[in-house]
Design a protein around this motif. Sequence first.
Motif, PDB file in Angstrom:
ATOM      1  N   GLU A  46      25.286   6.934   9.454  1.00 55.71           N
ATOM      2  CA  GLU A  46      26.412   6.964  10.412  1.00 55.71           C
ATOM      3  C   GLU A  46      27.762   6.884   9.704  1.00 55.71           C
ATOM      4  OE1 GLU A  46      24.032   4.692  10.203  1.00 55.71           O
ATOM      5  OE2 GLU A  46      23.192   4.167  12.146  1.00 55.71           O
ATOM      6  N   VAL A  47      27.769   6.605   8.383  1.00 50.82           N
ATOM      7  CA  VAL A  47      29.041   6.515   7.664  1.00 50.82           C
ATOM      8  C   VAL A  47      29.670   7.905   7.572  1.00 50.82           C
ATOM      9  CG1 VAL A  47      30.124   6.058   5.419  1.00 50.82           C
ATOM     10  CG2 VAL A  47      28.424   4.466   6.317  1.00 50.82           C
ATOM     11  N   THR A  48      30.919   8.023   8.073  1.00 49.38           N
ATOM     12  CA  THR A  48      31.596   9.319   8.061  1.00 49.38           C
ATOM     13  C   THR A  48      32.814   9.312   7.146  1.00 49.38           C
ATOM     14  OG1 THR A  48      32.782   8.556  10.000  1.00 49.38           O
ATOM     15  CG2 THR A  48      30.910  10.050  10.387  1.00 49.38           C
ATOM     16  N   HIS A  49      33.372   8.112   6.879  1.00 46.58           N
ATOM     17  CA  HIS A  49      34.602   8.021   6.088  1.00 46.58           C
ATOM     18  C   HIS A  49      34.421   7.055   4.921  1.00 46.58           C
ATOM     19  CE1 HIS A  49      36.232   9.808   9.708  1.00 46.58           C
ATOM     20  NE2 HIS A  49      37.280  10.151   8.989  1.00 46.58           N
ATOM     21  N   LEU A  50      35.050   7.416   3.810  1.00 42.29           N
ATOM     22  CA  LEU A  50      35.052   6.558   2.630  1.00 42.29           C
ATOM     23  C   LEU A  50      36.507   6.246   2.309  1.00 42.29           C
ATOM     24  CD1 LEU A  50      33.623   5.413   0.046  1.00 42.29           C
ATOM     25  CD2 LEU A  50      33.895   7.678  -0.954  1.00 42.29           C
ATOM     26  N   VAL A  51      36.849   4.967   2.208  1.00 44.60           N
ATOM     27  CA  VAL A  51      38.218   4.596   1.837  1.00 44.60           C
ATOM     28  C   VAL A  51      38.145   3.796   0.542  1.00 44.60           C
ATOM     29  CG1 VAL A  51      38.253   2.612   3.430  1.00 44.60           C
ATOM     30  CG2 VAL A  51      40.393   3.588   2.646  1.00 44.60           C
ATOM     31  N   VAL A  52      38.975   4.210  -0.437  1.00 45.59           N
ATOM     32  CA  VAL A  52      38.862   3.654  -1.792  1.00 45.59           C
ATOM     33  C   VAL A  52      40.190   3.081  -2.267  1.00 45.59           C
ATOM     34  CG1 VAL A  52      38.211   4.155  -4.182  1.00 45.59           C
ATOM     35  CG2 VAL A  52      37.165   5.473  -2.332  1.00 45.59           C
ATOM     36  N   ILE A  75      43.404   5.579  -1.512  1.00 44.69           N
ATOM     37  CA  ILE A  75      44.731   4.991  -1.256  1.00 44.69           C
ATOM     38  C   ILE A  75      45.649   5.210  -2.467  1.00 44.69           C
ATOM     39  CG2 ILE A  75      45.992   2.852  -0.699  1.00 44.69           C
ATOM     40  CD1 ILE A  75      44.067   3.717   1.531  1.00 44.69           C
ATOM     41  N   SER A  76      46.869   5.706  -2.210  1.00 49.33           N
ATOM     42  CA  SER A  76      47.808   5.966  -3.308  1.00 49.33           C
ATOM     43  C   SER A  76      49.208   5.470  -2.927  1.00 49.33           C
ATOM     44  CB  SER A  76      47.869   7.457  -3.612  1.00 49.33           C
ATOM     45  OG  SER A  76      48.723   8.103  -2.691  1.00 49.33           O
ATOM     46  N   LEU A 229      39.961  -8.180   0.535  1.00 48.16           N
ATOM     47  CA  LEU A 229      40.447  -6.856   0.124  1.00 48.16           C
ATOM     48  C   LEU A 229      39.717  -5.748   0.873  1.00 48.16           C
ATOM     49  CD1 LEU A 229      41.826  -5.941  -3.291  1.00 48.16           C
ATOM     50  CD2 LEU A 229      40.705  -4.215  -1.927  1.00 48.16           C
ATOM     51  N   LEU A 230      38.396  -5.903   1.027  1.00 44.83           N
ATOM     52  CA  LEU A 230      37.634  -4.876   1.758  1.00 44.83           C
ATOM     53  C   LEU A 230      38.043  -4.859   3.233  1.00 44.83           C
ATOM     54  CD1 LEU A 230      34.182  -5.460   0.038  1.00 44.83           C
ATOM     55  CD2 LEU A 230      35.603  -3.405  -0.145  1.00 44.83           C
ATOM     56  N   GLU A 231      38.222  -6.043   3.817  1.00 43.18           N
ATOM     57  CA  GLU A 231      38.691  -6.107   5.212  1.00 43.18           C
ATOM     58  C   GLU A 231      40.072  -5.456   5.340  1.00 43.18           C
ATOM     59  OE1 GLU A 231      38.583 -10.198   6.483  1.00 43.18           O
ATOM     60  OE2 GLU A 231      36.412 -10.319   6.182  1.00 43.18           O
ATOM     61  N   SER A 232      40.915  -5.673   4.338  1.00 45.66           N
ATOM     62  CA  SER A 232      42.268  -5.095   4.362  1.00 45.66           C
ATOM     63  C   SER A 232      42.206  -3.575   4.280  1.00 45.66           C
ATOM     64  CB  SER A 232      43.103  -5.638   3.202  1.00 45.66           C
ATOM     65  OG  SER A 232      43.212  -7.036   3.320  1.00 45.66           O
ATOM     66  N   LEU A 233      41.269  -3.056   3.486  1.00 41.83           N
ATOM     67  CA  LEU A 233      41.088  -1.596   3.398  1.00 41.83           C
ATOM     68  C   LEU A 233      40.713  -1.036   4.764  1.00 41.83           C
ATOM     69  CD1 LEU A 233      39.127  -0.741   0.122  1.00 41.83           C
ATOM     70  CD2 LEU A 233      41.232   0.309   0.925  1.00 41.83           C
ATOM     71  N   ASN A 234      39.830  -1.737   5.449  1.00 45.38           N
ATOM     72  CA  ASN A 234      39.410  -1.327   6.793  1.00 45.38           C
ATOM     73  C   ASN A 234      40.610  -1.339   7.753  1.00 45.38           C
ATOM     74  OD1 ASN A 234      37.566  -0.664   8.898  1.00 45.38           O
ATOM     75  ND2 ASN A 234      37.476  -2.831   9.476  1.00 45.38           N
ATOM     76  N   HIS A 235      41.436  -2.406   7.689  1.00 40.57           N
ATOM     77  CA  HIS A 235      42.612  -2.498   8.565  1.00 40.57           C
ATOM     78  C   HIS A 235      43.656  -1.435   8.223  1.00 40.57           C
ATOM     79  CE1 HIS A 235      41.323  -6.787   9.503  1.00 40.57           C
ATOM     80  NE2 HIS A 235      41.306  -6.126  10.642  1.00 40.57           N
ATOM     81  N   LEU A 236      43.857  -1.187   6.927  1.00 45.44           N
ATOM     82  CA  LEU A 236      44.835  -0.177   6.510  1.00 45.44           C
ATOM     83  C   LEU A 236      44.390   1.216   6.957  1.00 45.44           C
ATOM     84  CD1 LEU A 236      47.424   0.527   4.965  1.00 45.44           C
ATOM     85  CD2 LEU A 236      46.087   0.591   2.859  1.00 45.44           C
ATOM     86  N   PHE A 237      43.090   1.452   6.887  1.00 43.75           N
ATOM     87  CA  PHE A 237      42.540   2.741   7.330  1.00 43.75           C
ATOM     88  C   PHE A 237      42.818   2.938   8.828  1.00 43.75           C
ATOM     89  CE2 PHE A 237      38.996   5.269   9.048  1.00 43.75           C
ATOM     90  CZ  PHE A 237      39.144   6.410   8.290  1.00 43.75           C
ATOM     91  N   GLN A 238      42.553   1.881   9.623  1.00 39.45           N
ATOM     92  CA  GLN A 238      42.807   1.973  11.074  1.00 39.45           C
ATOM     93  C   GLN A 238      44.299   2.174  11.354  1.00 39.45           C
ATOM     94  OE1 GLN A 238      41.066  -1.438  13.026  1.00 39.45           O
ATOM     95  NE2 GLN A 238      39.052  -1.071  12.143  1.00 39.45           N
ATOM     96  N   TYR A 239      45.149   1.498  10.557  1.00 38.64           N
ATOM     97  CA  TYR A 239      46.605   1.628  10.697  1.00 38.64           C
ATOM     98  C   TYR A 239      47.046   3.072  10.423  1.00 38.64           C
ATOM     99  CZ  TYR A 239      51.475   1.316   9.068  1.00 38.64           C
ATOM    100  OH  TYR A 239      52.809   1.525   8.858  1.00 38.64           O
TER     101      TYR A 239
END
Length: 244
Positions: A46-52, A75-76, A229-239
């Motif tokens: 079910e994983v569709t997106h990868l955020v690094v 992320i850049s 940090l992983l939770e923050s990546l998830n929040h930044l992705f949603q943002y």
Amino acid sequence: MLLAIDIGNTRIKGAVFENDTVIESFVFSKNELEKKIENILKNFPEVTHLVVASVGNLEKEDFLKIDKRLKIDFISHEDQFPFENLYATPKTLGIDRMVLASGATLQFKNENRLVIDAGTCITYDFINDKNQYLGGAISPGLRLRYESLHNFTAKLPLLKVENPENFIGNSTSESIHSGVVNGLINEIDGFINEYKQIYPKFTIILTGGDSDFLAKRLKNTIFANSNFLLESLNHLFQYKIKND
Ligand SMILES: Nc1ncnc2c1ncn2[C@@H]1O[C@H](COP(=O)(O)OP(=O)(O)O)[C@@H](O)[C@H]1O
Ligand SMILES: CC(C)(COP(=O)(O)O)[C@@H](O)C(=O)NCCC(=O)O
Ligand SMILES: [K+]
């Protein structure tokens, strides 16, 4: 579902998120990257997106071989972030620190925040209640301190992290444990106390591989969240999705 990957200078950490919930988390090394991700994708179709987020030791190109059905968000510095960056050299600010600052901004609204990440290095990041990122500090992490003492001297052994028995170390190994562990604890408590002189109220977030070990020993009561940090990546992705 989202797979978040944090590439630090020591280890790679990953987590699969369903909205705000961590379904499973992983730790692995650089040479296992491709195989591990393939495995995760097999177990979580079910994983569709990868955020690094990478501190610079792996680049976007290193991910291009990965399953083509995945949308990759590397992320850049060019991304939009939820804070105003007042760092004098914003282009050299670590991506990990920018992600941590994003998570603190999005999760703790209208507060002053201090993020302490105890990884390879200890990083301190301060974001004020106006969502301005001010900067902070970088110092050697716990393992780096043990390794430096050994690598840059003739006689000091390389020791594993251990709780010092006494403040006054009465042997070579006890002196090293006291110097490294008590030294770092005093550094962190010292930084927090200095910030308290300037800002009467702020939220402290302690994260990174050594956060649990350190949290128990600090004079200031802080709860460690090694997944921040992983939770923050998830929040930044949603943002980013909301602001696209
Ligand atoms: N299995 C492990 N391998 C390496 N470091 C570990 C391990 N378990 C705990 N640590 C601690 O975690 C710290 C590195 O934390 P981490 O957050 O993974 O760093 P980074 O994000 O810089 O890669 C080291 O200082 C070390 O003391
Ligand atoms: C300070 C760091 C090495 C920390 O890396 P980590 O301990 O998370 O592996 C990284 O954030 C970095 O390379 N920063 C660039 C310099 C700066 O932030 O100003
Ligand atoms: K760090």
